[in-house]
Design a protein around this motif. Structure first.
Motif, PDB file in Angstrom:
ATOM      1  N   LEU A   1      -0.421  15.846 -12.794  1.00 44.34           N
ATOM      2  CA  LEU A   1       1.127  15.540 -12.706  1.00 44.34           C
ATOM      3  C   LEU A   1       1.788  16.447 -13.527  1.00 44.34           C
ATOM      4  O   LEU A   1       1.225  17.036 -14.470  1.00 44.34           O
ATOM      5  CB  LEU A   1       1.250  13.998 -13.345  1.00 44.34           C
ATOM      6  CG  LEU A   1       1.181  12.813 -12.617  1.00 44.34           C
ATOM      7  CD1 LEU A   1       1.223  11.518 -13.507  1.00 44.34           C
ATOM      8  CD2 LEU A   1       2.220  12.740 -11.415  1.00 44.34           C
ATOM      9  N   GLY A   2       2.904  16.872 -12.950  1.00 49.78           N
ATOM     10  CA  GLY A   2       4.092  17.668 -13.524  1.00 49.78           C
ATOM     11  C   GLY A   2       5.078  16.449 -14.305  1.00 49.78           C
ATOM     12  O   GLY A   2       5.714  16.073 -13.350  1.00 49.78           O
ATOM     13  N   ILE A   3       5.374  16.324 -15.519  1.00 47.21           N
ATOM     14  CA  ILE A   3       6.292  15.380 -16.030  1.00 47.21           C
ATOM     15  C   ILE A   3       7.108  16.044 -16.948  1.00 47.21           C
ATOM     16  O   ILE A   3       6.996  16.621 -17.683  1.00 47.21           O
ATOM     17  CB  ILE A   3       5.390  14.280 -16.733  1.00 47.21           C
ATOM     18  CG1 ILE A   3       4.373  13.695 -15.995  1.00 47.21           C
ATOM     19  CG2 ILE A   3       6.329  13.351 -17.237  1.00 47.21           C
ATOM     20  CD1 ILE A   3       3.420  12.803 -16.834  1.00 47.21           C
ATOM     21  N   SER A   4       8.387  16.170 -16.284  1.00 46.82           N
ATOM     22  CA  SER A   4       9.588  16.799 -16.960  1.00 46.82           C
ATOM     23  C   SER A   4      10.666  15.954 -17.284  1.00 46.82           C
ATOM     24  O   SER A   4      11.240  15.262 -16.280  1.00 46.82           O
ATOM     25  CB  SER A   4       9.932  18.122 -16.224  1.00 46.82           C
ATOM     26  OG  SER A   4       8.796  18.892 -16.110  1.00 46.82           O
ATOM     27  N   PHE A   5      11.510  16.144 -18.396  1.00 48.03           N
ATOM     28  CA  PHE A   5      12.956  15.731 -18.684  1.00 48.03           C
ATOM     29  C   PHE A   5      13.729  16.674 -17.772  1.00 48.03           C
ATOM     30  O   PHE A   5      13.356  17.741 -17.510  1.00 48.03           O
ATOM     31  CB  PHE A   5      13.424  15.809 -19.904  1.00 48.03           C
ATOM     32  CG  PHE A   5      12.666  14.931 -21.060  1.00 48.03           C
ATOM     33  CD1 PHE A   5      12.875  13.425 -20.673  1.00 48.03           C
ATOM     34  CD2 PHE A   5      11.902  15.598 -21.968  1.00 48.03           C
ATOM     35  CE1 PHE A   5      12.446  12.758 -21.500  1.00 48.03           C
ATOM     36  CE2 PHE A   5      11.260  14.425 -22.897  1.00 48.03           C
ATOM     37  CZ  PHE A   5      11.564  13.236 -22.703  1.00 48.03           C
ATOM     38  N   VAL A   6      14.473  16.122 -16.887  1.00 48.44           N
ATOM     39  CA  VAL A   6      15.473  16.588 -15.940  1.00 48.44           C
ATOM     40  C   VAL A   6      16.952  16.698 -16.555  1.00 48.44           C
ATOM     41  O   VAL A   6      17.498  15.564 -16.578  1.00 48.44           O
ATOM     42  CB  VAL A   6      15.624  16.229 -14.628  1.00 48.44           C
ATOM     43  CG1 VAL A   6      16.464  17.024 -13.750  1.00 48.44           C
ATOM     44  CG2 VAL A   6      14.122  16.032 -14.023  1.00 48.44           C
ATOM     45  N   ASP A   7      17.398  17.693 -17.463  1.00 46.79           N
ATOM     46  CA  ASP A   7      18.770  17.668 -18.054  1.00 46.79           C
ATOM     47  C   ASP A   7      19.899  18.436 -17.353  1.00 46.79           C
ATOM     48  O   ASP A   7      19.792  19.554 -17.187  1.00 46.79           O
ATOM     49  CB  ASP A   7      18.681  18.172 -19.448  1.00 46.79           C
ATOM     50  CG  ASP A   7      19.793  18.115 -20.397  1.00 46.79           C
ATOM     51  OD1 ASP A   7      20.634  17.359 -19.750  1.00 46.79           O
ATOM     52  OD2 ASP A   7      20.004  18.623 -21.141  1.00 46.79           O
ATOM     53  N   SER A   8      20.680  17.667 -16.649  1.00 47.95           N
ATOM     54  CA  SER A   8      21.689  18.294 -15.938  1.00 47.95           C
ATOM     55  C   SER A   8      23.184  18.164 -16.529  1.00 47.95           C
ATOM     56  O   SER A   8      24.176  18.793 -16.049  1.00 47.95           O
ATOM     57  CB  SER A   8      22.264  17.275 -14.633  1.00 47.95           C
ATOM     58  OG  SER A   8      22.486  15.903 -14.940  1.00 47.95           O
ATOM     59  N   GLY A   9      22.970  17.838 -17.707  1.00 49.20           N
ATOM     60  CA  GLY A   9      24.420  17.703 -18.611  1.00 49.20           C
ATOM     61  C   GLY A   9      24.998  16.507 -18.454  1.00 49.20           C
ATOM     62  O   GLY A   9      26.063  16.342 -19.004  1.00 49.20           O
TER      63      GLY A   9
END
Length: 356
Positions: free
Chosen positions: A226-234
């Motif tokens: 798995l690749g687990i990432s926070f996704v921060d679009s602002g």
């Protein structure tokens, strides 16, 4: 002996747009709906690269538009054909028919079975099933054009309102988070008027947005891949306008104008290793109980204390999207065409590395 073949079934934006217009949808809203198929547009420019990557692994690559899939899959050799469905859908989009057609013709597929293609696109039913498995899914109500079909639970933090079957977004408009149920019903009227869909109404849950991506490039890959990432679009959540600015023709226009900006990705394990561990445990349960495998993604909200909220799962993640490309590079150290080709080759070649 015929060369093993990877058939990639995809539904083009233009075909969907034409069908929606013929059904009487407003041109602007039809274009918004069709934009969820932008991954077909974005990946099409890489079909030559995919063909070359497949050829290097002893495969033939054949992209097939969804409207041609029934004829294209009929009569294919079950032992030497693999079907990969790029775009799903049971309502506005029809890609969920592709794995069913593959099964009808006795062909092997990449991804979950066709029942999950239908389940994941109906957020209300999907949430009920995930909740029955004991997973941390926000409870929900369901409204249709300003009337409750199922009343939502009470909430001290307000509610979140989104279409029940359209795409995989957390919201459509900036006011998708509201603080009274009257406003929620008003949003449901807008959703019905614009998209002819019911509205899912959930208690608002705090936290940062997380995307967990999975590609079983190796046959025995598990949650460690798995690749687990926070996704921060602002912003707190993605709207339709945010989505349009990232993909397809609108995304290309934004790049040309120099205003294209991808959300930032940050590995969850770097700052919240406990949340990373819990997401892997949750995903393992989904793989065992629902049968997720090969390729999928999860959308979650994660609080600072590692509390998880599972928003939804997708069996057709956006392969050419920035987050999945990043995952392929980080986890598998491969560009997207090579990752797709190698995954298919690992399914079509037996343990002795001979075509089957």
């Amino acid at each position: 002996m015929p060369v093993p073949t990877l058939i990639l079934v995809h539904e083009p934006e233009a075909a969907c747009l034409g069908r929606l217009l013929a059904e009487g949808f407003d041109k602007g809203h039809a274009a918004e709906i069709a934009s969820y198929l932008a991954q077909s547009t974005d990946l099409a420019v890489e079909f030559d690269d995919l063909s070359q990557a497949c050829k290097a692994h002893g495969l033939t690559f054949r992209p097939v538009e969804l409207d041609d899939a029934s004829a294209a899959l009929a009569g294919q050799n079950p032992e030497r054909t693999l079907v990969w469905t790029l775009t799903d859908g049971i309502a506005y989009f029809r890609g969920g028919a592709a794995p069913a057609l593959a099964r009808l013709n006795g062909l092997r597929t990449i991804g979950a079975d066709d029942t999950l293609f239908a389940l994941c696109q109906d957020k209300f039913r999907s949430g009920a099933v995930l909740g029955a498995h004991g997973l941390p899914v926000p409870s929900a109500g369901l409204a249709r054009n300003g009337e409750w079909l199922v009343e939502p639970p009470s909430s001290g933090s307000g509610w979140f309102v989104k279409p029940n079957r359209l795409g995989a977004k957390i919201g459509i408009w900036p006011d998708s988070r509201c603080h009274d149920l009257g406003s929620a019903l008003e949003i449901s009227r807008r959703i019905f008027g614009a998209y002819r869909d019911d509205a899912l109404v959930q208690p608002y849950v705090p936290g940062r947005n997380v995307r967990a991506s999975f590609l079983g490039l190796e046959r025995r890959a598990g949650v460690e891949a798995l690749g687990i990432s926070f996704v921060d679009s602002g912003s707190d959540f993605q709207t339709m306008d945010d989505s349009l600015a990232l993909y397809g023709e609108t995304g290309e226009a934004a790049k040309t104008q120099g205003i294209y900006a991808e959300p930032l990705l940050e590995a969850v394990i770097d700052s919240q290793p406990g949340a990373d561990r819990k997401i892997r445990e949750l995903t393992g349960k989904l793989m065992r109980s629902l049968g997720l495998h090969d390729v999928f993604s999860l959308d979650l909200r994660v609080e600072p204390d590692d509390t998880l909220h599972l928003i939804e799962f997708e069996v057709c993640p956006g392969l050419p999207c920035f987050d999945f490309r990043s995952y392929c590079g980080t986890q598998w150290h491969l560009a997207l065409p090579e990752a797709i080709a190698r995954t298919a080759a690992n399914r079509l070649i037996d343990s002795g590395s001979k075509p089957i």
